[in-house]
Design a protein around this motif. Structure first.
Motif: not given
Length: 279
Positions: A183-184, A83, A87
């Motif tokens: 993929k956040v 995560e 970001r």
């Protein structure tokens, strides 16, 4: 116990026990040496050995917990989190940082945003979404960043404000999709709805135009206290946007935010005390 250890040492692993496997003999000898070290240790005869062993295990457990927490707080742990990397990739994609992780002007603007969601506020500014709005309309749209109540009556908006609302909502959806792509753990629709609440856009618009407080309260089912808190917080948002405009070098936006702030900063909402208003 000492007698049993002595007996073990009096037995030869190969000659007496007929052990032929090399690994087994090595393990047997290691076990024998450990027993000997235990017998020679002065703690072995301590009457509080069991109590001290329990205390030692407890201390070891807490040390492991502290080490685990320190690792979770470290940069190394963050860099291993998918995560976190996602970001970082999002910030690179929208231009807040470059490939060397150096903060750009867009990133500096994002750092000024505290009242609302940083990415949406920043994209709103860099897409010039407030440029074609009057100060009253701009501050009304900005209320979506600070209003907290999820369920509120649907506001009746002018065509210009309705178009501005759709444009801002579409920006939030695009940012949500971008985060999901990297993929956040974000759902675009939830991201937009959680960070943009348009329930007081009409109320703030009328307030900025000079409509009395009693009249704007008739436009919504939101409690008066929440209306007051939202407008007060909105003044802080105006200051943040004004600072961001200074960083961007946008003098027109800077002036617009100053006018918008003055428009909402009046009457009962900013009175020192509701109990002495009008005295």
């Amino acid at each position: 116990m000492r007698l049993s250890i002595a007996l073990i040492y009096s037995v030869h692993a190969v000659l007496d026990l007929k052990l032929k496997n090399v690994d087994l003999v090595m393990k047997y000898n290691l076990h024998s040496r450990l027993l000997q070290r235990m017998a020679e240790n002065k703690c072995h005869g301590c009457i509080k050995l069991k109590e001290h062993m329990m205390l030692a295990r407890e201390i070891k457990k807490h040390k492991e917990e502290v080490n685990a927490l320190q690792f979770q707080m470290s940069d190394e742990a963050l860099q291993q989190m998918p995560e976190f990397q996602g970001r970082i990739d999002v910030l690179k994609e929208i231009g807040c940082i470059d490939s060397d992780l150096v903060v750009q002007i867009k990133g500096r603007v994002a750092c000024e945003m505290n009242s609302g969601e940083e990415l949406i506020c920043t994209e709103c500014l860099f897409e010039n979404q407030l440029d074609d709005l009057e100060p009253e309309e701009a501050v009304a749209l900005m209320s979506a960043f600070v209003f907290q109540q999820k369920n509120a009556s649907e506001p009746s908006l002018t065509p210009k404000l309705a178009s501005a609302r759709k444009r801002l909502y579409d920006t939030a959806i695009r940012l949500g999709e971008l985060q999901a792509r990297f993929k956040v753990p974000v759902t675009p629709e939830d991201f937009a709805k959680d960070n943009l609440k348009f329930g007081l856009v009409q109320v703030v618009y009328e307030w900025a135009k000079g409509t009395p407080f009693a009249d704007i309260c008739e436009l919504t089912d939101v409690p008066e206290g929440l209306i007051v808190r939202t407008i007060v917080r909105l003044d802080e948002t105006c200051r943040e946007f004004k600072n961001a405009a200074a960083i961007m070098g946008n003098s027109a936006l800077h002036k617009k935010m100053e006018v918008a702030s003055n428009a909402i900063k009046r009457d009962i909402v900013f009175a020192a005390s509701l109990y002495i208003t009008g005295v």
